[in-house]
Write a protein that holds these residues in place. Sequence first.
Motif, mmCIF file in Angstrom:
data_model
loop_
_atom_site.group_PDB
_atom_site.id
_atom_site.type_symbol
_atom_site.label_atom_id
_atom_site.label_comp_id
_atom_site.label_asym_id
_atom_site.label_seq_id
_atom_site.Cartn_x
_atom_site.Cartn_y
_atom_site.Cartn_z
ATOM 1 N N ALA A 1 -11.242 7.404 -2.655
ATOM 2 C CA ALA A 1 -10.395 6.471 -2.195
ATOM 3 C C ALA A 1 -10.353 5.419 -3.383
ATOM 4 C CB ALA A 1 -11.160 5.885 -0.899
ATOM 5 N N LEU A 2 -11.118 5.597 -4.211
ATOM 6 C CA LEU A 2 -10.817 4.517 -5.523
ATOM 7 C C LEU A 2 -9.729 4.929 -6.141
ATOM 8 C CD1 LEU A 2 -14.572 4.066 -7.051
ATOM 9 C CD2 LEU A 2 -13.483 2.384 -5.470
ATOM 10 N N PRO A 3 -9.150 3.764 -6.635
ATOM 11 C CA PRO A 3 -7.810 4.046 -7.382
ATOM 12 C C PRO A 3 -8.116 4.308 -9.101
ATOM 13 C CG PRO A 3 -7.700 1.633 -6.930
ATOM 14 C CD PRO A 3 -9.139 2.618 -6.214
ATOM 15 N N LEU A 4 -8.797 5.332 -9.275
ATOM 16 C CA LEU A 4 -9.228 5.557 -10.631
ATOM 17 C C LEU A 4 -8.104 6.339 -11.309
ATOM 18 C CD1 LEU A 4 -12.528 7.192 -9.730
ATOM 19 C CD2 LEU A 4 -12.492 5.481 -11.619
ATOM 20 N N MET A 5 -7.639 6.011 -12.691
ATOM 21 C CA MET A 5 -6.577 6.545 -13.310
ATOM 22 C C MET A 5 -6.890 6.850 -14.696
ATOM 23 S SD MET A 5 -4.576 2.996 -14.074
ATOM 24 C CE MET A 5 -4.779 2.315 -12.543
ATOM 25 N N THR A 6 -6.154 7.644 -15.355
ATOM 26 C CA THR A 6 -6.476 8.033 -16.794
ATOM 27 C C THR A 6 -5.406 7.345 -17.631
ATOM 28 O OG1 THR A 6 -4.922 10.173 -16.704
ATOM 29 C CG2 THR A 6 -7.380 10.294 -16.053
ATOM 30 N N ILE A 7 -5.635 6.970 -18.702
ATOM 31 C CA ILE A 7 -4.627 6.438 -19.772
ATOM 32 C C ILE A 7 -4.949 7.213 -20.900
ATOM 33 C CG2 ILE A 7 -4.011 4.292 -20.730
ATOM 34 C CD1 ILE A 7 -5.101 2.591 -18.571
ATOM 35 N N ASP A 8 -3.913 7.880 -21.431
ATOM 36 C CA ASP A 8 -4.118 8.615 -22.665
ATOM 37 C C ASP A 8 -2.816 8.786 -23.435
ATOM 38 O OD1 ASP A 8 -6.709 10.266 -22.320
ATOM 39 O OD2 ASP A 8 -5.806 10.657 -20.339
ATOM 40 N N PRO A 9 -3.019 9.390 -24.649
ATOM 41 C CA PRO A 9 -1.776 9.592 -25.376
ATOM 42 C C PRO A 9 -0.726 10.331 -24.649
ATOM 43 C CG PRO A 9 -3.630 10.293 -26.844
ATOM 44 C CD PRO A 9 -4.031 9.741 -25.567
ATOM 45 N N GLU B 1 1.526 3.478 -23.577
ATOM 46 C CA GLU B 1 2.650 2.803 -23.702
ATOM 47 C C GLU B 1 2.890 2.176 -22.329
ATOM 48 O OE1 GLU B 1 2.620 5.281 -27.339
ATOM 49 O OE2 GLU B 1 2.318 5.642 -25.282
ATOM 50 N N GLN B 2 2.674 3.126 -21.322
ATOM 51 C CA GLN B 2 2.951 2.689 -20.075
ATOM 52 C C GLN B 2 2.071 1.505 -19.668
ATOM 53 O OE1 GLN B 2 2.847 6.706 -18.020
ATOM 54 N NE2 GLN B 2 4.471 5.896 -16.795
ATOM 55 N N ALA B 3 0.821 1.713 -19.893
ATOM 56 C CA ALA B 3 -0.017 0.632 -19.402
ATOM 57 C C ALA B 3 -0.103 -0.482 -20.298
ATOM 58 C CB ALA B 3 -1.563 0.994 -20.047
ATOM 59 N N GLN B 4 0.447 -0.669 -21.493
ATOM 60 C CA GLN B 4 0.536 -1.731 -22.441
ATOM 61 C C GLN B 4 1.929 -2.503 -21.842
ATOM 62 O OE1 GLN B 4 -1.178 -2.782 -24.791
ATOM 63 N NE2 GLN B 4 0.126 -4.710 -25.212
ATOM 64 N N GLY C 1 4.208 -7.131 -18.522
ATOM 65 C CA GLY C 1 5.287 -7.634 -17.189
ATOM 66 C C GLY C 1 6.318 -6.769 -17.065
ATOM 67 N N THR C 2 6.384 -5.349 -17.812
ATOM 68 C CA THR C 2 7.264 -4.510 -17.431
ATOM 69 C C THR C 2 6.601 -3.217 -16.874
ATOM 70 O OG1 THR C 2 8.518 -5.020 -19.576
ATOM 71 C CG2 THR C 2 9.071 -2.797 -18.591
ATOM 72 N N LEU C 3 7.034 -2.921 -15.495
ATOM 73 C CA LEU C 3 6.613 -1.972 -14.768
ATOM 74 C C LEU C 3 7.521 -0.935 -14.489
ATOM 75 C CD1 LEU C 3 5.027 -4.541 -11.771
ATOM 76 C CD2 LEU C 3 3.728 -3.127 -13.905
ATOM 77 N N ASP C 4 7.083 0.297 -14.361
ATOM 78 C CA ASP C 4 7.721 1.442 -13.871
ATOM 79 C C ASP C 4 7.395 2.007 -12.812
ATOM 80 O OD1 ASP C 4 5.722 2.946 -14.670
ATOM 81 O OD2 ASP C 4 6.243 3.507 -16.460
ATOM 82 N N GLU C 5 8.088 3.232 -12.308
ATOM 83 C CA GLU C 5 7.817 3.813 -11.253
ATOM 84 C C GLU C 5 6.305 4.135 -10.974
ATOM 85 O OE1 GLU C 5 9.375 7.844 -8.852
ATOM 86 O OE2 GLU C 5 10.594 6.995 -10.419
ATOM 87 N N ALA C 6 5.778 4.388 -12.036
ATOM 88 C CA ALA C 6 4.209 4.892 -11.803
ATOM 89 C C ALA C 6 3.312 3.952 -11.800
ATOM 90 C CB ALA C 6 3.919 5.845 -13.133
ATOM 91 N N THR C 7 3.787 2.674 -12.672
ATOM 92 C CA THR C 7 2.703 1.581 -12.739
ATOM 93 C C THR C 7 2.978 0.397 -11.777
ATOM 94 O OG1 THR C 7 4.311 0.314 -14.489
ATOM 95 C CG2 THR C 7 2.438 1.598 -15.195
ATOM 96 N N ALA C 8 4.048 0.397 -11.171
ATOM 97 C CA ALA C 8 4.575 -0.617 -10.069
ATOM 98 C C ALA C 8 3.431 -0.722 -8.872
ATOM 99 C CB ALA C 8 6.039 -0.506 -9.691
ATOM 100 N N PRO C 9 3.341 0.475 -8.256
ATOM 101 C CA PRO C 9 2.335 0.160 -7.326
ATOM 102 C C PRO C 9 0.846 -0.098 -7.694
ATOM 103 C CG PRO C 9 3.543 2.444 -7.262
ATOM 104 C CD PRO C 9 3.607 1.727 -8.838
ATOM 105 N N GLU D 1 1.139 3.216 -33.597
ATOM 106 C CA GLU D 1 1.174 1.629 -33.121
ATOM 107 C C GLU D 1 -0.196 1.421 -32.134
ATOM 108 O OE1 GLU D 1 3.964 -2.026 -31.151
ATOM 109 O OE2 GLU D 1 4.642 0.018 -31.494
ATOM 110 N N ARG D 2 -1.049 0.535 -32.655
ATOM 111 C CA ARG D 2 -2.170 0.256 -31.868
ATOM 112 C C ARG D 2 -1.860 -0.903 -30.780
ATOM 113 N NH1 ARG D 2 -6.988 2.327 -31.423
ATOM 114 N NH2 ARG D 2 -8.148 0.464 -31.806
ATOM 115 N N PHE D 3 -2.286 -0.401 -29.678
ATOM 116 C CA PHE D 3 -2.026 -1.558 -28.546
ATOM 117 C C PHE D 3 -3.428 -2.006 -27.749
ATOM 118 C CE2 PHE D 3 1.667 1.498 -27.645
ATOM 119 C CZ PHE D 3 2.488 0.797 -28.081
ATOM 120 N N ASP D 4 -3.346 -3.176 -26.989
ATOM 121 C CA ASP D 4 -4.445 -3.409 -26.526
ATOM 122 C C ASP D 4 -4.899 -2.377 -25.268
ATOM 123 O OD1 ASP D 4 -4.932 -5.808 -27.757
ATOM 124 O OD2 ASP D 4 -3.936 -7.140 -26.188
ATOM 125 N N ALA D 5 -4.137 -1.647 -24.765
ATOM 126 C CA ALA D 5 -4.419 -0.503 -23.888
ATOM 127 C C ALA D 5 -5.178 0.421 -24.756
ATOM 128 C CB ALA D 5 -2.997 0.264 -23.706
#
Length: 747
Positions: free
Chosen positions: A250-258, A373-376, A381-389, A438-442
């Motif tokens: 039930a936890l909204p765990l997610m992966t963030i990878d290249p 890139e999506q997480a960053q 402030g720029t959300l897409d279909e995957a990150t908006a929810p 490029e290095r992001f905070d993500a």
Amino acid sequence: MKQLPSINDIRLWLADNPGATRRDIAKAFGIKGGAKIDLKVMLRELEAEGTLAPRHRSVRGGNALPPVTVLEINAPDAEGDLFARPVEWRGEGAAPVILFLTQPGDPALGQGDRVLAKLEAIRGPDYDYQAKLIRKLGANPTRILGIFRKEAQGGRIVPIDKGADRFWSVTETGGAEDGELVHAEPVTKGRFGPSRAKVVERLGDPTAPKAVSLIAIHQHGIRDAFPDAVVAEADKAGPVPEKGRRDLRALPLMTIDPWDARDHDDAILAEADSDPKNEGGYILWVAIADVAAYVRPNSELDREARRRGNSTYFPDRVVPMLPDILSGDLCSLHEGVDRPCIALRMVIDAQGNKRSHAFFRAMMCSVASLTYEQAQAADEGTLDEATAPLAGVLSDLFGAYRALTRARQRRQPLDLDLPERQIVLSEEGRVTSVAFKERFDAHRLVEEFMVLANVAAAETLREKGSALLYRVHEEPSPEKMEALRELARESGFALAKGQVLMTRHFNQLLAQAEGTEFDELMNMATLRSMTQAYYAPQNFGHFGLALREYAHFTSPIRRYADLIVHRGLISAHKWGDDGLSPWDIENLEETAKQISEAERRSMAAERDTADRYLAAYLADRVGAEFTGRISGVARFGVFVKLDETGADGLVPIRSIGDEYFRHDAEAQALEGEKTGFRIGLGQRVKVKLAEAEPVTGGLALELLEVEGEAPARSSGRRGRKGPVRRAVSKGAKGKAKAKKKVKRNRG
């Protein structure tokens, strides 16, 4: 009279020339006349210890091996047993099969190592002799990897290693065609003439697309094919029972990878802590693939994973530690799929300090597989279909990261700024572009979560008295520190002295250099002053991360060390029977050595592959001019890192100007004997690409300018305006160097 060699010199020579006679030894070392009497004394000692065969026993004939002989270790078989072959075999038929028995205290042995061993004739079910170690003689490549060049009588093999200055004469060509990449085995090593080898395998066109990583795989002995028994065991793997596991689905765990990630080891989550006593704090979750549930101790999968040590990554392929059905599927934390994991719950305060933590064996289901890139973009402030929810979840993740950043700033781990390059290939395997990632905070967010999780694992296992493998990074040696301190002083900066050295002192140096012409120089020099990290059962701390204890826990799909840590957690928490086995614990020291060596092997293979791809990319630009920075100085020339691609090339010292250059090892510089013209680490240069060799990965460069000035021509004057530098007196040398460097303009 020719000076006698030491007894150790003869031992080393015999290791490379097995079966040599006493006459061969005398000839090789130029020993004549009365000196032969002293040589005989040493030979009798070598005969007594078994290094040299007794005079009455010849290893050149008959079908039996002497009781003491030189062996070459083969790769472990599917059962994990080590076999060896006699380096010299002149008997009839195939050489006998030798089972090598390792004893407690023996050094780590791998494919290609040569040993002096004591043999015992035992007719086993699939071997003829048992061998025990007398002495490790050193490692030699089992095979030579090179380009075959056909000649009237056989041919020759040109090794593909950069800087190789020898070739091998070939009479047994194995049908190889001119220009083919081949594997060959040494037959003899010539001391004065060419060495001889025979072709044992043809590997095809070395310039073909996607052959680049294949060369590195063969050259460095990377295991790229799984034995049938390992594949069969992996194919039998199925769903893991959920009983006894905590349900975290039930936890909204997610992966963030290249974007090009081949597997997903870790998933993360952060939630604002509702505890009024922890205002501004967060609850962090890190869930790691439960590889131990599939790879059990002493199984076929386990033995093969231990041999490999880690996965090896190339631009066009990955050589995984585990078969793809596990690494790419069953163990990978794919979006929307239930997966077993070992989860860690941590509580941090508003300043990023860890207040508590607890481990669980659990089931999870990733809600998203995001790229950096999506997480960053979501954080900006720029959300897409995957990150908006997941906007709220991502906001908490970055909030927790900023708290951890505050803790990091207090801890002051080493803060190097070294860009990482990325080689992009076409579908055909040709380089289409080379860029710097490029290095992001993500990126930093995930890194901070993983570092904290690794610390928690080390703390828990230490508190529970469990065996484990630490990730160790020892502090730099005094000699390297003094060299860095001298370089900093010459550049106008200061590195603390006369106190306990800490990473914050290096960071202060890097901060002084930031934004100056010496910025990259100080980052490179600081990195080179560091020791290499390794694995060990003992805790010696992690200097670079400024941590007292640290263990790798977060990547068990691609690192065997992490799997050992997972097993330690399983045993310590009594979660099942797939924890550390008695064999794991007994052989922990050996495992640490083996996987540390495997890591270095993979790093070398990855680096060589990148060099070859870059050489291929630049091959059609020979004659073009590039800017760069001197990244290394040696007696034979200087290395230059090109700005555009990050590729490293060599400027041979013989090609620099028209004067003799002295090598100043302490200052890492070359100085012209006539003009005092100095070429040193970190200087900006302009070069011309003289040669690019894709097969070796070598780039030869011609030096055009150093900090805007050309080296001296035959007239003794440089091609650019500016005064000729004169050699300075020894007493004024340090001040002169610093003054010159401070006056240079940034390129």
